[in-house]
Write a protein that holds these residues in place. Sequence first.
Motif, PDB file in Angstrom:
ATOM      1  N   TRP A  79       0.833  -1.200   0.000  1.00  0.00           N
ATOM      2  CA  TRP A  79       0.000   0.000   0.000  1.00  0.00           C
ATOM      3  C   TRP A  79       0.865   1.246   0.000  1.00  0.00           C
ATOM      4  O   TRP A  79       1.985   1.241   0.506  1.00  0.00           O
ATOM      5  CB  TRP A  79      -0.903   0.010   1.235  1.00  0.00           C
ATOM      6  CG  TRP A  79      -1.913  -1.076   1.215  1.00  0.00           C
ATOM      7  CD1 TRP A  79      -1.742  -2.358   1.661  1.00  0.00           C
ATOM      8  CD2 TRP A  79      -3.233  -1.007   0.702  1.00  0.00           C
ATOM      9  NE1 TRP A  79      -2.887  -3.081   1.466  1.00  0.00           N
ATOM     10  CE2 TRP A  79      -3.823  -2.269   0.878  1.00  0.00           C
ATOM     11  CE3 TRP A  79      -3.991   0.007   0.128  1.00  0.00           C
ATOM     12  CZ2 TRP A  79      -5.123  -2.545   0.487  1.00  0.00           C
ATOM     13  CZ3 TRP A  79      -5.294  -0.262  -0.253  1.00  0.00           C
ATOM     14  CH2 TRP A  79      -5.836  -1.529  -0.076  1.00  0.00           C
ATOM     15  N   GLU A  80       0.324   2.323  -0.561  1.00  0.00           N
ATOM     16  CA  GLU A  80       0.984   3.625  -0.532  1.00  0.00           C
ATOM     17  C   GLU A  80       0.030   4.633   0.092  1.00  0.00           C
ATOM     18  O   GLU A  80      -1.181   4.498  -0.035  1.00  0.00           O
ATOM     19  CB  GLU A  80       1.364   4.075  -1.942  1.00  0.00           C
ATOM     20  CG  GLU A  80       2.431   3.211  -2.570  1.00  0.00           C
ATOM     21  CD  GLU A  80       2.783   3.639  -3.979  1.00  0.00           C
ATOM     22  OE1 GLU A  80       2.214   4.644  -4.467  1.00  0.00           O
ATOM     23  OE2 GLU A  80       3.616   2.973  -4.589  1.00  0.00           O
ATOM     24  N   GLU A  81       0.598   5.628   0.726  1.00  0.00           N
ATOM     25  CA  GLU A  81      -0.218   6.637   1.387  1.00  0.00           C
ATOM     26  C   GLU A  81      -0.251   7.903   0.543  1.00  0.00           C
ATOM     27  O   GLU A  81       0.775   8.354   0.039  1.00  0.00           O
ATOM     28  CB  GLU A  81       0.353   6.947   2.773  1.00  0.00           C
ATOM     29  CG  GLU A  81      -0.525   7.844   3.594  1.00  0.00           C
ATOM     30  CD  GLU A  81      -0.025   7.983   5.021  1.00  0.00           C
ATOM     31  OE1 GLU A  81      -0.770   8.541   5.831  1.00  0.00           O
ATOM     32  OE2 GLU A  81       1.087   7.536   5.322  1.00  0.00           O
ATOM     33  N   SER A  82      -1.448   8.445   0.367  1.00  0.00           N
ATOM     34  CA  SER A  82      -1.580   9.680  -0.399  1.00  0.00           C
ATOM     35  C   SER A  82      -1.198  10.868   0.479  1.00  0.00           C
ATOM     36  O   SER A  82      -0.944  10.725   1.675  1.00  0.00           O
ATOM     37  CB  SER A  82      -3.008   9.837  -0.911  1.00  0.00           C
ATOM     38  OG  SER A  82      -3.877  10.117   0.153  1.00  0.00           O
ATOM     39  N   ALA A  83      -1.181  12.041  -0.125  1.00  0.00           N
ATOM     40  CA  ALA A  83      -0.843  13.249   0.631  1.00  0.00           C
ATOM     41  C   ALA A  83      -1.893  13.563   1.690  1.00  0.00           C
ATOM     42  O   ALA A  83      -1.619  14.294   2.633  1.00  0.00           O
ATOM     43  CB  ALA A  83      -0.708  14.420  -0.336  1.00  0.00           C
ATOM     44  N   TRP A  84      -3.085  12.999   1.554  1.00  0.00           N
ATOM     45  CA  TRP A  84      -4.177  13.269   2.484  1.00  0.00           C
ATOM     46  C   TRP A  84      -4.356  12.151   3.496  1.00  0.00           C
ATOM     47  O   TRP A  84      -5.309  12.146   4.244  1.00  0.00           O
ATOM     48  CB  TRP A  84      -5.480  13.489   1.709  1.00  0.00           C
ATOM     49  CG  TRP A  84      -5.393  14.758   0.939  1.00  0.00           C
ATOM     50  CD1 TRP A  84      -5.818  15.978   1.351  1.00  0.00           C
ATOM     51  CD2 TRP A  84      -4.815  14.947  -0.329  1.00  0.00           C
ATOM     52  NE1 TRP A  84      -5.534  16.915   0.399  1.00  0.00           N
ATOM     53  CE2 TRP A  84      -4.918  16.307  -0.650  1.00  0.00           C
ATOM     54  CE3 TRP A  84      -4.208  14.115  -1.248  1.00  0.00           C
ATOM     55  CZ2 TRP A  84      -4.442  16.854  -1.830  1.00  0.00           C
ATOM     56  CZ3 TRP A  84      -3.723  14.646  -2.429  1.00  0.00           C
ATOM     57  CH2 TRP A  84      -3.849  16.003  -2.700  1.00  0.00           C
ATOM     58  N   GLY A  85      -3.482  11.174   3.495  1.00  0.00           N
ATOM     59  CA  GLY A  85      -3.522  10.121   4.498  1.00  0.00           C
ATOM     60  C   GLY A  85      -4.311   8.885   4.118  1.00  0.00           C
ATOM     61  O   GLY A  85      -4.361   7.927   4.872  1.00  0.00           O
ATOM     62  N   THR A  86      -4.956   8.885   2.959  1.00  0.00           N
ATOM     63  CA  THR A  86      -5.680   7.697   2.528  1.00  0.00           C
ATOM     64  C   THR A  86      -4.705   6.722   1.876  1.00  0.00           C
ATOM     65  O   THR A  86      -3.657   7.118   1.369  1.00  0.00           O
ATOM     66  CB  THR A  86      -6.800   8.056   1.545  1.00  0.00           C
ATOM     67  OG1 THR A  86      -6.231   8.747   0.436  1.00  0.00           O
ATOM     68  CG2 THR A  86      -7.850   8.919   2.206  1.00  0.00           C
ATOM     69  N   LEU A  87      -5.071   5.464   1.888  1.00  0.00           N
ATOM     70  CA  LEU A  87      -4.199   4.426   1.336  1.00  0.00           C
ATOM     71  C   LEU A  87      -4.748   3.910   0.011  1.00  0.00           C
ATOM     72  O   LEU A  87      -5.954   3.790  -0.165  1.00  0.00           O
ATOM     73  CB  LEU A  87      -4.078   3.267   2.323  1.00  0.00           C
ATOM     74  CG  LEU A  87      -3.440   3.582   3.668  1.00  0.00           C
ATOM     75  CD1 LEU A  87      -3.483   2.373   4.570  1.00  0.00           C
ATOM     76  CD2 LEU A  87      -2.017   4.049   3.489  1.00  0.00           C
ATOM     77  N   TYR A  88      -3.847   3.595  -0.896  1.00  0.00           N
ATOM     78  CA  TYR A  88      -4.209   2.942  -2.152  1.00  0.00           C
ATOM     79  C   TYR A  88      -3.129   1.935  -2.496  1.00  0.00           C
ATOM     80  O   TYR A  88      -2.001   2.013  -1.998  1.00  0.00           O
ATOM     81  CB  TYR A  88      -4.430   3.963  -3.276  1.00  0.00           C
ATOM     82  CG  TYR A  88      -3.249   4.861  -3.563  1.00  0.00           C
ATOM     83  CD1 TYR A  88      -2.232   4.482  -4.430  1.00  0.00           C
ATOM     84  CD2 TYR A  88      -3.165   6.115  -2.980  1.00  0.00           C
ATOM     85  CE1 TYR A  88      -1.176   5.311  -4.695  1.00  0.00           C
ATOM     86  CE2 TYR A  88      -2.113   6.956  -3.250  1.00  0.00           C
ATOM     87  CZ  TYR A  88      -1.112   6.547  -4.115  1.00  0.00           C
ATOM     88  OH  TYR A  88      -0.056   7.363  -4.383  1.00  0.00           O
ATOM     89  N   LEU A  89      -3.482   0.962  -3.328  1.00  0.00           N
ATOM     90  CA  LEU A  89      -2.552  -0.101  -3.691  1.00  0.00           C
ATOM     91  C   LEU A  89      -1.389   0.444  -4.513  1.00  0.00           C
ATOM     92  O   LEU A  89      -1.580   1.308  -5.373  1.00  0.00           O
ATOM     93  CB  LEU A  89      -3.267  -1.181  -4.502  1.00  0.00           C
ATOM     94  CG  LEU A  89      -4.210  -2.088  -3.741  1.00  0.00           C
ATOM     95  CD1 LEU A  89      -5.028  -2.921  -4.708  1.00  0.00           C
ATOM     96  CD2 LEU A  89      -3.436  -2.988  -2.802  1.00  0.00           C
TER      97      LEU A  89
END
Length: 149
Positions: free
Chosen positions: A95-105
């Motif tokens: 997983w990677e974390e976006s600049a806003w703290g949400t996670l995406y694959l």
Amino acid sequence: MIKNKRFRKWYSVHFPYKYAKKMEDEINNDFLEVKNSNATREEIYEAKYERDFNLREIFDTLNEHYSDEIILKAKKYGCPVPHRYNSDGSIHEAWEESAWGTLYLSDESRYDLKMRIREEEKWKRERISFFSSLIFGLLGLLVGVLSQI
């Protein structure tokens, strides 16, 4: 830009990639207008920062949307989805974390998950084709026997 807010929301949900491309073009055009005008260096820097921020937001939103689609499809076929967090509370490497703290694959884990989904879809198609050919063969046999009577 799409003026009607209700339609814009519907369009962004049902056509996220087209909407993102349209928004990206609009953001870049706004930046070029500031850059080509008689703006000061600070105004150009501020416009560039705003453009980069907005493009990053679009990129993260698309990645989240794409990850959600793949995860739903993986759950439909029973493919294992990697956990978001490790046992020690850190973010899993899939997983990677976006600049806003949400996670995406991440790209690699999305690719692996897509390959597993394709294998499951292929297995399902092969199973359906096996049973359908078996059923049609038995029906043909039955029609042949009945025609001889």
